[in-house]
Motif scaffolding. Sequence first.
Motif, mmCIF file in Angstrom:
data_model
loop_
_atom_site.group_PDB
_atom_site.id
_atom_site.type_symbol
_atom_site.label_atom_id
_atom_site.label_comp_id
_atom_site.label_asym_id
_atom_site.label_seq_id
_atom_site.Cartn_x
_atom_site.Cartn_y
_atom_site.Cartn_z
ATOM 1 N N LEU A 1 -1.889 12.463 -10.548
ATOM 2 C CA LEU A 1 -2.551 11.201 -10.886
ATOM 3 C C LEU A 1 -2.137 10.693 -12.259
ATOM 4 C CD1 LEU A 1 -6.131 11.882 -9.478
ATOM 5 C CD2 LEU A 1 -4.380 10.332 -8.565
ATOM 6 N N SER A 2 -1.858 11.610 -13.162
ATOM 7 C CA SER A 2 -1.486 11.173 -14.514
ATOM 8 C C SER A 2 -0.173 10.400 -14.503
ATOM 9 C CB SER A 2 -1.395 12.371 -15.462
ATOM 10 O OG SER A 2 -0.177 13.072 -15.276
ATOM 11 N N VAL A 3 0.668 10.704 -13.546
ATOM 12 C CA VAL A 3 1.954 10.003 -13.450
ATOM 13 C C VAL A 3 1.896 8.843 -12.465
ATOM 14 C CG1 VAL A 3 4.334 10.215 -12.649
ATOM 15 C CG2 VAL A 3 3.341 11.992 -14.081
ATOM 16 N N ALA A 4 1.307 9.092 -11.299
ATOM 17 C CA ALA A 4 1.468 8.163 -10.185
ATOM 18 C C ALA A 4 0.174 7.468 -9.776
ATOM 19 C CB ALA A 4 2.036 8.927 -8.982
ATOM 20 N N GLY A 5 -0.924 7.815 -10.419
ATOM 21 C CA GLY A 5 -2.231 7.296 -9.992
ATOM 22 C C GLY A 5 -2.278 5.791 -9.857
ATOM 23 N N GLN A 6 -1.651 5.106 -10.787
ATOM 24 C CA GLN A 6 -1.727 3.639 -10.746
ATOM 25 C C GLN A 6 -0.984 3.034 -9.565
ATOM 26 O OE1 GLN A 6 0.691 1.818 -14.083
ATOM 27 N NE2 GLN A 6 1.000 3.988 -14.527
ATOM 28 N N TYR A 7 -0.107 3.823 -8.926
ATOM 29 C CA TYR A 7 0.685 3.293 -7.815
ATOM 30 C C TYR A 7 0.171 3.751 -6.455
ATOM 31 C CZ TYR A 7 3.838 2.532 -11.729
ATOM 32 O OH TYR A 7 4.367 2.140 -12.935
ATOM 33 N N VAL A 8 -0.856 4.578 -6.450
ATOM 34 C CA VAL A 8 -1.334 5.173 -5.200
ATOM 35 C C VAL A 8 -2.616 4.482 -4.760
ATOM 36 C CG1 VAL A 8 -2.249 7.272 -4.164
ATOM 37 C CG2 VAL A 8 -0.289 7.390 -5.724
ATOM 38 N N ASP A 9 -2.650 4.080 -3.493
ATOM 39 C CA ASP A 9 -3.814 3.355 -2.994
ATOM 40 C C ASP A 9 -4.789 4.250 -2.261
ATOM 41 O OD1 ASP A 9 -3.049 0.428 -3.570
ATOM 42 O OD2 ASP A 9 -1.239 1.347 -2.752
ATOM 43 N N ILE A 10 -4.292 5.283 -1.626
ATOM 44 C CA ILE A 10 -5.168 6.158 -0.851
ATOM 45 C C ILE A 10 -4.470 7.505 -0.677
ATOM 46 C CG2 ILE A 10 -4.298 5.469 1.447
ATOM 47 C CD1 ILE A 10 -7.335 5.377 2.294
ATOM 48 N N VAL A 11 -5.265 8.569 -0.620
ATOM 49 C CA VAL A 11 -4.710 9.916 -0.443
ATOM 50 C C VAL A 11 -5.264 10.519 0.838
ATOM 51 C CG1 VAL A 11 -4.700 12.287 -1.333
ATOM 52 C CG2 VAL A 11 -4.346 10.362 -2.906
ATOM 53 N N LYS A 12 -4.353 11.003 1.668
ATOM 54 C CA LYS A 12 -4.753 11.734 2.871
ATOM 55 C C LYS A 12 -4.674 13.227 2.600
ATOM 56 C CE LYS A 12 -1.695 11.767 6.300
ATOM 57 N NZ LYS A 12 -0.996 11.309 7.515
ATOM 58 N N LEU A 13 -5.731 13.947 2.910
ATOM 59 C CA LEU A 13 -5.632 15.407 2.890
ATOM 60 C C LEU A 13 -5.045 15.784 4.240
ATOM 61 C CD1 LEU A 13 -8.967 16.402 1.104
ATOM 62 C CD2 LEU A 13 -6.772 15.686 0.146
ATOM 63 N N GLY A 14 -3.788 16.147 4.235
ATOM 64 C CA GLY A 14 -2.993 16.275 5.461
ATOM 65 C C GLY A 14 -3.678 17.081 6.558
ATOM 66 N N TYR B 1 0.814 -1.198 0.000
ATOM 67 C CA TYR B 1 0.000 0.000 0.000
ATOM 68 C C TYR B 1 0.862 1.267 0.000
ATOM 69 C CZ TYR B 1 -4.775 1.274 1.368
ATOM 70 O OH TYR B 1 -6.061 1.709 1.398
ATOM 71 N N THR B 2 0.492 2.258 -0.823
ATOM 72 C CA THR B 2 1.146 3.568 -0.799
ATOM 73 C C THR B 2 0.120 4.637 -0.456
ATOM 74 O OG1 THR B 2 2.854 2.954 -2.412
ATOM 75 C CG2 THR B 2 2.381 5.306 -2.180
ATOM 76 N N MET B 3 0.316 5.258 0.696
ATOM 77 C CA MET B 3 -0.574 6.345 1.119
ATOM 78 C C MET B 3 0.153 7.672 0.889
ATOM 79 S SD MET B 3 -0.866 8.618 3.975
ATOM 80 C CE MET B 3 -0.692 7.945 5.642
ATOM 81 N N VAL B 4 -0.496 8.552 0.143
ATOM 82 C CA VAL B 4 0.123 9.824 -0.218
ATOM 83 C C VAL B 4 -0.496 10.957 0.593
ATOM 84 C CG1 VAL B 4 0.265 11.532 -2.092
ATOM 85 C CG2 VAL B 4 0.797 9.130 -2.537
ATOM 86 N N MET B 5 0.340 11.917 0.971
ATOM 87 C CA MET B 5 -0.185 13.099 1.643
ATOM 88 C C MET B 5 -0.306 14.270 0.670
ATOM 89 S SD MET B 5 1.334 15.584 4.541
ATOM 90 C CE MET B 5 1.297 14.570 6.013
ATOM 91 N N ASP B 6 -1.535 14.748 0.540
ATOM 92 C CA ASP B 6 -1.825 15.956 -0.249
ATOM 93 C C ASP B 6 -2.032 17.070 0.769
ATOM 94 O OD1 ASP B 6 -3.300 18.064 -1.379
ATOM 95 O OD2 ASP B 6 -4.487 16.760 -2.673
ATOM 96 N N LYS B 7 -1.127 18.056 0.756
ATOM 97 C CA LYS B 7 -1.251 19.132 1.750
ATOM 98 C C LYS B 7 -1.729 20.435 1.124
ATOM 99 C CE LYS B 7 3.585 20.597 1.705
ATOM 100 N NZ LYS B 7 4.769 20.941 2.485
#
Lengths: 255, 255, 255
Positions: free
Chosen positions: B37-50, B20-26
């Motif tokens: 998302l156009s680059v990394a969307g396929q590798y990201v499982d969930i996004v946290k709004l920091g 799982y890869t959880m990304v922080m969007d701040k």
Amino acid sequence: MNYELSNIPERTSKPRQTGYTMVMDKGLSIREAEDFLSVAGQYVDIVKLGWATSYVTPNLKEKLAIYRDAGIPTYFGGTLFEAFIIRKQFEDYLRVLDKFDMTFAEVSDGSLEMPHEEKCEYIRKLASKVTVLSEVGSKDDQKIIPPYKWIALMQAELDAGAWKVIGEAREGGNVGLFRSTGEVRSGLVEEILTKIPFEKIIWEAPQKAQQVWFIKLLGSNVNVGNIAPNEVIPLETIRLGLRGDTFDHFLKTTK
Amino acid sequence: MNYELSNIPERTSKPRQTGYTMVMDKGLSIREAEDFLSVAGQYVDIVKLGWATSYVTPNLKEKLAIYRDAGIPTYFGGTLFEAFIIRKQFEDYLRVLDKFDMTFAEVSDGSLEMPHEEKCEYIRKLASKVTVLSEVGSKDDQKIIPPYKWIALMQAELDAGAWKVIGEAREGGNVGLFRSTGEVRSGLVEEILTKIPFEKIIWEAPQKAQQVWFIKLLGSNVNVGNIAPNEVIPLETIRLGLRGDTFDHFLKTTK
Amino acid sequence: MNYELSNIPERTSKPRQTGYTMVMDKGLSIREAEDFLSVAGQYVDIVKLGWATSYVTPNLKEKLAIYRDAGIPTYFGGTLFEAFIIRKQFEDYLRVLDKFDMTFAEVSDGSLEMPHEEKCEYIRKLASKVTVLSEVGSKDDQKIIPPYKWIALMQAELDAGAWKVIGEAREGGNVGLFRSTGEVRSGLVEEILTKIPFEKIIWEAPQKAQQVWFIKLLGSNVNVGNIAPNEVIPLETIRLGLRGDTFDHFLKTTK
């Protein structure tokens, strides 16, 4: 330029042999690459797709086309070459270069052990097809190469057909040419320069203080690499004596 | 992938339980979120709004829709939950989750003191409505929790209904699982792993050296979080043994 | 705001005298500037085009127009003023301000030596044409100015017509107001505040810990500067007590 200032150091212009700026793209989107070029394109000489990021980034062909249309050559980071070599897939690597119409390639041995003659043989083979950049220095901060050996390696790689040699620093600027703190191994650099012409070397220098150090030593038109896309404009001001760090350096030397 | 390489470690695919890869969007703009998302969307499982950035970012609904359309769930950082709790506005918090159609929520106590039974009660309540991530560890670098207590807290939170537990590190990677220098509290991690199944844990690991450490210990498919949007591609190469840091790690283990 | 929370500290609104956020743009593309404004525009009071980056960035007029259309004034970093002064091109500098319809200008002496009366004379001259920000502090980390002198310089520059004075920190936050480690020279700041009204000062504080320190000392509506574009949203949450660092600070003080 947007207005005139006197006493600005002379900059070479593209296509250049010195004053080269090599940028590392570690996964920009198409639009981000366009944005980057719209601001910095005129100052960038070559773009490296960092290490093996090209394996996992989507829209690779489209991004390469954007750089090509801007007149900026690209190459895959040396780690990709090494990833093919360690898997005994050199022929496949050549096919990848063909498939993507690459005109440059990097030969390095930063992540694996390889007899130097073998590395030079790869340089020779590749140099018959593309322009070769070869890199000296380990990605392992425990492997210290003494200066006389850097010189011997660089000379042999140039003799084998490398267009220029790159001094290793990684994205972080904390190995190879630099101590783990980012401090320049200044004795190493100075000794290299006694033997290898400075126009044949691209110094990886991702940190501002490192760029400043090289510009103060070698002038506005030193070749530097591993510059982040959003650091090209700042770098250009440092080259021109228009940032605090080099503000009076060129005034002193041109007076 | 853009070309073939042999001996690449196996990666799980979405929807995944491990790797799982959880990304922080701040505070990405709409267009920046699209670029990401156009680059990394396929590798990201969930996004946290920091933390509570969702309070002040405009176009929140539009951004949430972009992630939803990409099939990537989102959640508000635990600090937002805590901001409602300390104001005795839990019911309002539930209304916010409803208003924005959130399907995940984080329960944490990194910035306030709360009896653990009360925290577990919130997990139970929320777990009846959404998928709950609960977080263990303080945001205060002076509050050191001993390993046996991390284990007890994590186990109780999983028992209360948390889908996975998150090990705290903040955006900087300098508290909780890590020392203020960013160094991993390796004894802590290893002791946790004797009791809590590794697929139930998401390790916040914003720094590259931290990601490398976890991947070397637990393999390509370790769950990591607080990844910056532009570090997802680099992380993916580390997971696959295609960056210097893990270049020979998987070759050794798969040989 | 996207939802309601009680007990949020009061924020001033634009146009504001305190609670000012000055952002440093060191080379954003047109689209990046638009993205930045779409997220953070409502929280930004003024944008500095860092040092002399305006010399080398293309599309300068277009970018200035974007900020102007958003109702956000811009100015060229003080190093540009100094670059003209050291070349004895002050009249040319005035023409540049005219050419680009600038309504603000910065007067500084961070990279050169100038008698203070001369600096004040420039402030007076410029203040008859534009709103002047003047900056105190050297970009050289070896030049330490004692507190009583900071106060005298600031007061004289305000008397000469500066609208506000800026405390130097550079992009890195490691000179002037701060030690080379980034630590605040707290005695200096506190002594300055005994004499200079806090609404007249913009503190350059690019690092999060520095922003937190000033917000804890002076409240949500302290003026801070050299904020990176993608740090405006995080800063706003710190001002509002909605990030871990100030989470209970305002609750304690408003209770």
